[in-house]
Motif scaffolding. Structure first.
Motif, PDB file in Angstrom:
ATOM      1  N   SER A  65      -0.248   9.340   1.338  1.00 53.38           N
ATOM      2  CA  SER A  65      -0.136   8.345   0.239  1.00 53.38           C
ATOM      3  C   SER A  65      -0.637   8.910  -0.899  1.00 53.38           C
ATOM      4  O   SER A  65      -1.713   9.553  -0.966  1.00 53.38           O
ATOM      5  CB  SER A  65      -1.984   7.025   1.224  1.00 53.38           C
ATOM      6  OG  SER A  65      -3.042   7.355   0.530  1.00 53.38           O
ATOM      7  N   GLY A  66      -0.933   7.894  -1.754  1.00 55.39           N
ATOM      8  CA  GLY A  66      -1.114   8.099  -3.168  1.00 55.39           C
ATOM      9  C   GLY A  66      -2.688   8.300  -3.067  1.00 55.39           C
ATOM     10  O   GLY A  66      -3.118   8.782  -4.052  1.00 55.39           O
ATOM     11  N   THR A  67      -3.114   7.276  -2.033  1.00 55.90           N
ATOM     12  CA  THR A  67      -4.876   7.129  -2.445  1.00 55.90           C
ATOM     13  C   THR A  67      -5.893   8.579  -1.603  1.00 55.90           C
ATOM     14  O   THR A  67      -6.399   9.451  -2.406  1.00 55.90           O
ATOM     15  CB  THR A  67      -5.038   6.326  -1.851  1.00 55.90           C
ATOM     16  OG1 THR A  67      -4.309   5.235  -2.254  1.00 55.90           O
ATOM     17  CG2 THR A  67      -6.898   5.836  -1.310  1.00 55.90           C
ATOM     18  N   LEU A  70      -5.396  11.068  -4.480  1.00 58.31           N
ATOM     19  CA  LEU A  70      -6.040  10.816  -5.731  1.00 58.31           C
ATOM     20  C   LEU A  70      -6.541  12.068  -4.946  1.00 58.31           C
ATOM     21  O   LEU A  70      -7.891  12.476  -5.500  1.00 58.31           O
ATOM     22  CB  LEU A  70      -6.068   9.706  -5.762  1.00 58.31           C
ATOM     23  CG  LEU A  70      -5.083   9.623  -7.130  1.00 58.31           C
ATOM     24  CD1 LEU A  70      -5.620   7.760  -6.677  1.00 58.31           C
ATOM     25  CD2 LEU A  70      -5.462   9.892  -8.375  1.00 58.31           C
ATOM     26  N   SER A  91      -7.343  -1.155 -13.334  1.00 61.88           N
ATOM     27  CA  SER A  91      -6.335  -0.330 -12.297  1.00 61.88           C
ATOM     28  C   SER A  91      -6.287  -0.557 -10.865  1.00 61.88           C
ATOM     29  O   SER A  91      -7.363  -1.498 -10.662  1.00 61.88           O
ATOM     30  CB  SER A  91      -6.634   1.231 -12.488  1.00 61.88           C
ATOM     31  OG  SER A  91      -5.678   2.283 -12.099  1.00 61.88           O
ATOM     32  N   PHE A  92      -5.567   0.212 -10.311  1.00 62.31           N
ATOM     33  CA  PHE A  92      -5.479   0.004  -8.921  1.00 62.31           C
ATOM     34  C   PHE A  92      -6.893   0.054  -8.534  1.00 62.31           C
ATOM     35  O   PHE A  92      -7.215   1.023  -8.578  1.00 62.31           O
ATOM     36  CB  PHE A  92      -4.292   0.005  -8.283  1.00 62.31           C
ATOM     37  CG  PHE A  92      -4.176   0.037  -6.575  1.00 62.31           C
ATOM     38  CD1 PHE A  92      -4.831  -0.826  -6.348  1.00 62.31           C
ATOM     39  CD2 PHE A  92      -4.077   1.140  -6.246  1.00 62.31           C
ATOM     40  CE1 PHE A  92      -4.433  -0.955  -5.028  1.00 62.31           C
ATOM     41  CE2 PHE A  92      -4.339   0.743  -3.921  1.00 62.31           C
ATOM     42  CZ  PHE A  92      -4.393  -0.127  -3.578  1.00 62.31           C
ATOM     43  N   ALA A  94      -7.435   2.295  -6.102  1.00 62.29           N
ATOM     44  CA  ALA A  94      -7.711   3.203  -5.506  1.00 62.29           C
ATOM     45  C   ALA A  94      -7.819   4.528  -7.036  1.00 62.29           C
ATOM     46  O   ALA A  94      -8.536   5.319  -6.452  1.00 62.29           O
ATOM     47  CB  ALA A  94      -6.520   3.959  -5.015  1.00 62.29           C
ATOM     48  N   THR A 137      -5.424   6.355 -16.145  1.00 63.19           N
ATOM     49  CA  THR A 137      -3.993   5.761 -14.837  1.00 63.19           C
ATOM     50  C   THR A 137      -2.990   5.497 -16.522  1.00 63.19           C
ATOM     51  O   THR A 137      -3.297   5.075 -17.309  1.00 63.19           O
ATOM     52  CB  THR A 137      -4.317   4.249 -14.806  1.00 63.19           C
ATOM     53  OG1 THR A 137      -5.932   4.744 -14.075  1.00 63.19           O
ATOM     54  CG2 THR A 137      -3.678   3.744 -13.020  1.00 63.19           C
ATOM     55  N   ASP A 163      -4.168   9.824 -12.585  1.00 60.70           N
ATOM     56  CA  ASP A 163      -3.399   9.216 -11.688  1.00 60.70           C
ATOM     57  C   ASP A 163      -2.564   8.115 -12.269  1.00 60.70           C
ATOM     58  O   ASP A 163      -2.440   7.679 -12.739  1.00 60.70           O
ATOM     59  CB  ASP A 163      -4.749   7.901 -11.259  1.00 60.70           C
ATOM     60  CG  ASP A 163      -4.358   6.814 -10.094  1.00 60.70           C
ATOM     61  OD1 ASP A 163      -3.094   7.063 -10.173  1.00 60.70           O
ATOM     62  OD2 ASP A 163      -5.449   5.552 -10.243  1.00 60.70           O
ATOM     63  N   ALA A 165      -0.377   7.553 -10.178  1.00 56.90           N
ATOM     64  CA  ALA A 165       0.781   7.063  -8.873  1.00 56.90           C
ATOM     65  C   ALA A 165       1.562   6.234  -9.031  1.00 56.90           C
ATOM     66  O   ALA A 165       3.179   6.240  -8.696  1.00 56.90           O
ATOM     67  CB  ALA A 165      -0.186   6.447  -8.145  1.00 56.90           C
ATOM     68  N   GLU A 166       1.612   5.304 -10.398  1.00 53.34           N
ATOM     69  CA  GLU A 166       3.173   4.366 -10.237  1.00 53.34           C
ATOM     70  C   GLU A 166       4.416   5.455 -11.518  1.00 53.34           C
ATOM     71  O   GLU A 166       5.447   4.918 -12.205  1.00 53.34           O
ATOM     72  CB  GLU A 166       2.536   3.377 -11.414  1.00 53.34           C
ATOM     73  CG  GLU A 166       1.523   2.924 -11.028  1.00 53.34           C
ATOM     74  CD  GLU A 166       0.920   0.766 -11.675  1.00 53.34           C
ATOM     75  OE1 GLU A 166       1.466   0.819 -12.465  1.00 53.34           O
ATOM     76  OE2 GLU A 166      -0.245   0.539 -11.018  1.00 53.34           O
ATOM     77  N   SER A 187       2.542   8.198  -5.879  1.00 53.98           N
ATOM     78  CA  SER A 187       2.137   7.465  -4.641  1.00 53.98           C
ATOM     79  C   SER A 187       3.954   6.809  -4.519  1.00 53.98           C
ATOM     80  O   SER A 187       5.173   6.271  -5.209  1.00 53.98           O
ATOM     81  CB  SER A 187       1.682   5.928  -5.253  1.00 53.98           C
ATOM     82  OG  SER A 187       1.521   5.071  -4.104  1.00 53.98           O
ATOM     83  N   PHE A 189       4.413   4.026  -2.258  1.00 55.16           N
ATOM     84  CA  PHE A 189       4.361   3.019  -1.765  1.00 55.16           C
ATOM     85  C   PHE A 189       5.959   2.376  -1.690  1.00 55.16           C
ATOM     86  O   PHE A 189       6.367   1.960  -2.843  1.00 55.16           O
ATOM     87  CB  PHE A 189       3.210   2.455  -1.880  1.00 55.16           C
ATOM     88  CG  PHE A 189       2.879   1.039  -1.881  1.00 55.16           C
ATOM     89  CD1 PHE A 189       2.212   0.932   0.040  1.00 55.16           C
ATOM     90  CD2 PHE A 189       2.981  -0.128  -2.162  1.00 55.16           C
ATOM     91  CE1 PHE A 189       1.805  -0.540   0.143  1.00 55.16           C
ATOM     92  CE2 PHE A 189       2.609  -1.595  -1.440  1.00 55.16           C
ATOM     93  CZ  PHE A 189       2.233  -1.327  -0.002  1.00 55.16           C
ATOM     94  N   LYS A 192       6.846   0.669  -5.293  1.00 54.05           N
ATOM     95  CA  LYS A 192       6.441   2.237  -6.096  1.00 54.05           C
ATOM     96  C   LYS A 192       8.108   1.612  -6.339  1.00 54.05           C
ATOM     97  O   LYS A 192       9.549   1.591  -6.028  1.00 54.05           O
ATOM     98  CB  LYS A 192       5.956   2.768  -6.154  1.00 54.05           C
ATOM     99  CG  LYS A 192       4.436   2.984  -5.424  1.00 54.05           C
ATOM    100  CD  LYS A 192       3.540   2.362  -7.311  1.00 54.05           C
ATOM    101  CE  LYS A 192       2.058   2.042  -6.736  1.00 54.05           C
ATOM    102  NZ  LYS A 192       1.499   2.668  -6.163  1.00 54.05           N
ATOM    103  N   TYR A 330      -4.358  -6.948 -12.041  1.00 47.73           N
ATOM    104  CA  TYR A 330      -5.120  -6.889 -11.291  1.00 47.73           C
ATOM    105  C   TYR A 330      -5.306  -7.903 -10.912  1.00 47.73           C
ATOM    106  O   TYR A 330      -5.990  -8.316 -12.553  1.00 47.73           O
ATOM    107  CB  TYR A 330      -5.602  -5.290 -10.665  1.00 47.73           C
ATOM    108  CG  TYR A 330      -4.316  -4.208 -10.803  1.00 47.73           C
ATOM    109  CD1 TYR A 330      -4.029  -3.783  -9.479  1.00 47.73           C
ATOM    110  CD2 TYR A 330      -3.797  -3.498 -11.888  1.00 47.73           C
ATOM    111  CE1 TYR A 330      -2.922  -2.764  -9.315  1.00 47.73           C
ATOM    112  CE2 TYR A 330      -2.925  -2.374 -11.306  1.00 47.73           C
ATOM    113  CZ  TYR A 330      -2.631  -2.098 -10.499  1.00 47.73           C
ATOM    114  OH  TYR A 330      -1.392  -1.084 -10.246  1.00 47.73           O
TER     115      TYR A 330
HETATM  116  C1  LIG Z   1      -0.161   2.931  -5.726  1.00 44.21           C
HETATM  117  C2  LIG Z   1      -1.365   3.406  -6.942  1.00 44.21           C
HETATM  118  C3  LIG Z   1      -2.488   3.722  -6.076  1.00 44.21           C
HETATM  119  C4  LIG Z   1      -2.438   4.765  -4.501  1.00 44.21           C
HETATM  120  O1  LIG Z   1      -1.572   4.584  -3.571  1.00 44.21           O
HETATM  121  P1  LIG Z   1      -1.019   3.984  -2.759  1.00 44.21           P
HETATM  122  O2  LIG Z   1       0.292   4.799  -2.292  1.00 44.21           O
HETATM  123  O3  LIG Z   1      -0.403   2.722  -1.950  1.00 44.21           O
HETATM  124  O4  LIG Z   1      -2.554   4.906  -1.184  1.00 44.21           O
HETATM  125  C5  LIG Z   1      -3.181   4.851  -6.969  1.00 44.21           C
HETATM  126  N1  LIG Z   1      -3.561   4.032  -8.454  1.00 44.21           N
HETATM  127  C6  LIG Z   1      -2.221   3.594  -8.406  1.00 44.21           C
HETATM  128  C7  LIG Z   1      -2.578   3.177 -10.009  1.00 44.21           C
HETATM  129  C8  LIG Z   1      -1.442   2.919  -8.393  1.00 44.21           C
HETATM  130  O5  LIG Z   1      -1.051   2.321  -8.907  1.00 44.21           O
END
Ligand SMILES: *Cc1c(COP(=O)(O)O)cnc(C)c1O
Length: 390
Positions: A65-67, A70, A91-92, A94, A137, A163, A165-166, A187, A189, A192, A330
């Motif tokens: 996972s992205g979490t 990180l 931010s998200f 995570a 982020t 971060d 992830a996006e 990420s 997910f 995404k 968010y």
């Molecule tokens: C989606 C996301 C994450 C976490 O990713 P997961 O794969 O859902 O754990 C972390 N930071 C940001 C900014 C995200 O959008």
């Protein structure tokens, strides 16, 4: 007006995108079934290779996972128990919970209202003598001000981690997001820009030490091919590794979709333009996506299409009644999340982050959307504000 029979417009779907990629995905799945190693097997290693080609990263570590990406990245970058890591309050979750999971403390800072990303000045104000790292982020469609944040990191000798992830496909002066400091993440997910069939993520880094430590941590602290497990390596926070390995099924899906990614990104840019054209000048719409001015070339990538609006909850109700899905990214700023209440923040501490939480709304957005659907969404927004003003 929409005819009563108009089909619902989901916020997100990737059904037809899977249809398009299915021949490639099934080829990889057949290879996986033949081989029969379903976790961190050959397909995962292959995926790491194609992601390294796509991003230019020297090392890619596929994880679950992205979490977790990180958390492992922070630990591998040298963040230790009791350290502080500067993160944006918008931010998200995570972005900040990964810091806690690395046994450190998030130190929140405000965002720049145009890019929705960490504001360098506010970030610098959050630095203390316990700060070990700074983690911007890259949200929605553009990167944080990496020049300004890089300067803060250099002035205070902080590890710079992203971060990202996006941010797949986003580049800063030609360098892929996540590769401007010690490392970043992706990420996969499902919602995404490059989505798997479940959870998945990756660490990107050019630093061989970070890659080695993160690679050890993701697999129970196993060192290479031995069955020894690291014990309290002094430069890791926490003594033990964990299980953050990626499933090969997800690697097959991602490898099948990756060849289409650049076309998908181009399609998303067109859809964003279509939204912006139709929503310009609509009363009640306070802000449309824009690009913060940077001194270097940046390649934006639309992950979501987010606007700011008046009377958001009423608009959401109106759209829901017409079958139009939306999301709020968010709703609560991170400094006011119950899980960070012990840090003692109050409403008013980070006004730009708080305003973004109150006003932003994400509209239906995915690369299978068509422009007639964009028209319908925009017409429904226009009707809502026109009706309520008449
Ligand atoms: C989606 C996301 C994450 C976490 O990713 P997961 O794969 O859902 O754990 C972390 N930071 C940001 C900014 C995200 O959008």
């Amino acid at each position: 007006m929409n005819p009563p029979s108009a089909p619902p417009i989901p916020f997100f779907t990737q059904a037809s995108s899977f249809e398009r990629c299915w021949p490639e995905i099934s080829r990889h799945l057949n290879a996986l079934l033949d081989r029969g190693k379903y976790s961190h097997g050959r397909q995962v290693v292959e995926l790491e290779g194609v992601l390294a080609d796509y991003t230019g990263a020297a090392h890619v570590l596929a994880v679950n996972s992205g979490t977790d990406a990180l958390t492992l990245l922070l630990r591998a970058a040298g963040v230790r128990r009791g350290d502080e890591v500067v993160v944006p309050a918008f931010s998200f979750v995570a972005t900040a919970s990964s810091v806690s999971l690395a046994l450190a403390t998030p130190a929140f800072a405000d965002i720049d209202p145009e890019s929705y990303a960490l504001d360098p000045e506010s970030a610098e104000a959050a630095v203390t003598d316990r700060t070990a790292a700074i983690m911007p982020t890259h949200l929605f469609w553009q990167m944080a001000d990496m020049t300004g944040i890089g300067e803060v990191a250099a002035r205070h000798d902080l590890a710079l981690v992203e971060d990202s992830a996006e941010a797949i496909g986003m580049r800063w002066d030609g360098t892929h997001a996540g590769l401007l400091g010690k490392g970043g993440v992706l990420s996969f997910f499902p919602t995404k820009t490059l989505g798997a069939l479940g959870d998945a993520g990756a660490i990107l880094t050019n630093d061989p030490t970070v890659a080695e430590l993160a690679g050890t941590l993701r697999h129970h602290g196993r060192m290479g091919r031995t069955t020894d497990h690291i014990a309290g390596i002094s430069n890791l926070s926490g003594a033990s590794g964990t299980n953050s390995k990626m499933d090969d099924v997800q690697a097959c899906v991602l490898m099948g979709k990756l060849p289409h990614l650049d076309d998908d990104i181009a399609r998303r840019a067109q859809l964003a333009e279509a939204y912006t054209e139709r929503l310009s000048g609509v009363p009640g719409v306070l802000r449309l996506p824009s690009l913060a001015k940077r001194e270097v070339r940046t390649d934006p990538v639309f992950y979501v299409y987010v606007i700011e609006v008046e009377r958001r909850e009423e608009l959401v109700g109106h759209l829901t009644r017409q079958g139009i899905g939306t999301e709020v990214y968010y709703p609560t700023p991170l400094h006011l999340q119950p899980c960070f209440a012990h840090l003692g923040h109050r409403r008013g501490d980070f006004p730009n982050a708080e305003a973004a939480c109150e006003r932003t709304l994400a509209l239906p957005f995915h690369h299978d959307l068509d422009e007639d659907t964009v028209d319908r969404v925009c017409e429904a927004i226009r009707t809502f504000y026109a009706g309520s003003r008449a």
